[in-house]
Design an enzyme around this catalytic site. Structure first.
Site, PDB file in Angstrom:
ATOM      1  N   ASP A 126      -6.353  -8.008  14.255  1.00 56.01           N
ATOM      2  CA  ASP A 126      -5.913  -9.350  14.624  1.00 56.01           C
ATOM      3  C   ASP A 126      -6.667  -9.874  15.849  1.00 56.01           C
ATOM      4  O   ASP A 126      -7.128 -11.017  15.873  1.00 56.01           O
ATOM      5  CB  ASP A 126      -4.398  -9.367  14.869  1.00 56.01           C
ATOM      6  CG  ASP A 126      -3.909  -8.177  15.693  1.00 56.01           C
ATOM      7  OD1 ASP A 126      -4.743  -7.405  16.210  1.00 56.01           O
ATOM      8  OD2 ASP A 126      -2.687  -8.020  15.835  1.00 56.01           O
ATOM      9  N   ASP A 180       0.818  -1.217   0.000  1.00 57.31           N
ATOM     10  CA  ASP A 180       0.000   0.000   0.000  1.00 57.31           C
ATOM     11  C   ASP A 180       0.852   1.266   0.000  1.00 57.31           C
ATOM     12  O   ASP A 180       0.353   2.359   0.282  1.00 57.31           O
ATOM     13  CB  ASP A 180      -0.916   0.016   1.232  1.00 57.31           C
ATOM     14  CG  ASP A 180      -2.164  -0.837   1.053  1.00 57.31           C
ATOM     15  OD1 ASP A 180      -2.336  -1.405  -0.041  1.00 57.31           O
ATOM     16  OD2 ASP A 180      -2.960  -0.938   2.011  1.00 57.31           O
TER      17      ASP A 180
END
Length: 498
Positions: free
Chosen positions: A247, A99
């Site tokens: 996560d 990115d």
């Protein structure tokens, strides 16, 4: 009338002060329970089913995802390390989820092109936007991922050559959704800051992860250095970006769907710790705010789940409340000085101040628990014990010094205030030595919180002065640690920008 109002206010202060201490105490008890679990786990025999990798037909296809963003100083080390992983090339795919918005994207492409020519199945996947940040990149990569299992590494990790052969075999058990490994630290001894970060992370990756996992309580995938079963990710609802710790979020959703997690304490995956305080600040803010966001998102799902036992629910809630301990520590720090004045103004309330003994007991529980984890990694002996004592109290004080910064993160998370995913800049200190100081990603801006931390240094000094004037030294050790902690964070926040 005024005296009555002052007495009522005093009671309110004492109630809040006592509540903070008691919540910290219950958290300490939970940590001590994890220590008991950890010690019990050493007697357990691992009878896990494993793939037989001597049989080529049992070796599954694996996709490695490498989410990166502006990582010019570490991307070459990352890609070179991943390319050297020992695993059949025909069963391996690497996705570089890039990115980046700076010139590192061209350097990364050049390295990938060279690796591709060597016969490696490696793809450079870029996006025109950063929707969902890391979670968004992982989710988009998953659409085309060919692997049955998805290994994930952040840019600062350097896995051992046999890492896949140490982790993938455990997926023979079809109920296992994640295999997580323990983080190591490439620059543990670089500075006081890296030493205390390593100290805290070691406790998490031994005491907490093993202590929970050994009793089948919920643990978390740590965002990197672990492997997911692709089916588990999809079944749990895929990656979501509505918290800063995607996560932890996916981990809880997966375990609420009865997927099992396998934690491997003996498989160490080295990584680099933030070497300057602005980097540590951004990481701490993201982790603590994300933790609070996940408590807000997940607590009711955990409480009302009919598939998990009560003890697992209790540990799960306390796990999600981890970051909120900073809120309690900061509340205790702020209220401790008014408490001194109340104690010396209202003699009949003296008995209420015995509540401080619970904080002393909590500190002792942490001291014992962290010694076990320290000894497990660093070794025992009298010399190491002396080293541990100094490191423990340094860690304890600096953790208090971060309490204001982290309290802001926790409050934002609990209140639902959204913010962008701010990456932690990577340095590659081991290779670049002192040249890392030229890192273009380092923020030279002093955090607005630093000014308040400077005032908190003065406030801690006032606490010490007040204790001296009242001839009341019960809170002296606490105020000394606050002075050192806030002083360290304040001074480092100024000097690291120069």
């Amino acid at each position: 009338m005024l005296l009555n109002k002052m007495l009522v206010l005093s009671y309110i202060v004492l109630i809040l002060y006592s509540f903070a201490i008691l919540l910290i105490f219950f958290y300490g008890l939970a940590q001590f329970n994890l220590l008991i679990n950890y010690l019990k786990s050493k007697k357990q025999i691992d009878n896990s089913e494993k793939f037989n990798f001597t049989n080529p037909t049992e070796i599954p296809f694996v996709t490695i995802q490498l989410p990166i963003f502006n990582e010019k100083y570490v991307v070459e080390r990352l890609l070179t390390t991943i390319a050297k992983l020992d695993y059949p090339k025909e069963k391996l795919e690497i996705q570089v989820l890039d990115d980046s918005i700076d010139d590192s994207i061209f350097e990364t492409k050049a390295i990938i092109d060279d690796l591709h020519k060597s016969g490696l199945d490696i793809k450079h996947i870029t996006r025109t936007n950063r929707i969902g940040f890391k979670a968004g990149a992982l989710k988009e990569g998953l659409v085309t991922a060919k692997g049955e299992f998805i290994a994930i590494f952040d840019a600062d990790f350097v896995p051992q050559k046999d890492w896949l052969f140490q982790t993938i075999p455990y997926f023979k058990d079809k109920k296992i959704g994640v295999v997580q490994t323990r983080w190591g630290h490439l620059n543990r001894d670089y500075s006081i800051l890296t030493k205390i970060q390593a100290f805290a992370l070691d406790a998490h990756f031994t005491l907490e992860q093993v202590g929970r996992n050994s009793q089948l309580h919920f643990i978390n995938f740590n965002g990197t250095a672990g492997v997911w079963r692709k089916e588990c990710i999809i079944d749990a609802g895929n990656w979501e970006s509505d918290t800063l710790t995607e996560d932890l979020d996916l981990s809880y959703r997966a375990q609420l769907k009865n997927w099992k997690f396998k934690y491997l304490e003996n498989v160490e995956t080295p990584a680099e710790l933030p070497a300057i305080i602005s980097a540590a600040r951004s990481q701490q803010f993201r982790w603590n705010k994300g933790g609070a966001e996940n408590f807000r998102k997940m607590n009711w799902r955990v409480i009302t789940s009919k598939s998990i036992p009560l003890k697992t629910k209790i540990h799960g809630i306390l796990h999600l409340l981890n970051s909120s301990m900073f809120l309690m520590i900061f509340a205790m720090a702020i209220l401790s000085i008014p408490v001194l004045f109340i104690k010396n103004r209202y003699g009949h309330l003296v008995i209420l101040f015995d509540i401080l003994i619970f904080f002393v007991i909590t500190s002792l529980l942490f001291f014992i628990s962290y010694w076990v984890t320290f000894k497990n990694i660093q070794g025992g002996g009298f010399k190491n014990f002396l080293k541990y004592i100094g490191l423990f109290f340094t860690f304890y004080a600096i953790a208090m010094g971060f309490s204001f910064h982290n309290t802001i993160a926790v409050l934002e998370g609990l209140l639902g205030k959204k913010s962008e995913f701010i990456r932690t800049p990577k340095f590659n200190i081991e290779s670049l030595k002192d040249k890392w100081k030229d890192n273009i990603y380092i923020s030279k801006k002093v955090s607005k919180n630093t000014i308040i931390e400077g005032l908190l240094v003065l406030y801690s000094l006032f606490g010490l002065y007040s204790g001296y004037k009242f001839n009341d030294f019960a809170l002296y050790p606490f105020h000394l640690m606050l002075l050192f902690g806030f002083g360290y964070v304040f001074i480092k926040s100024i000097t690291d920008t120069k």
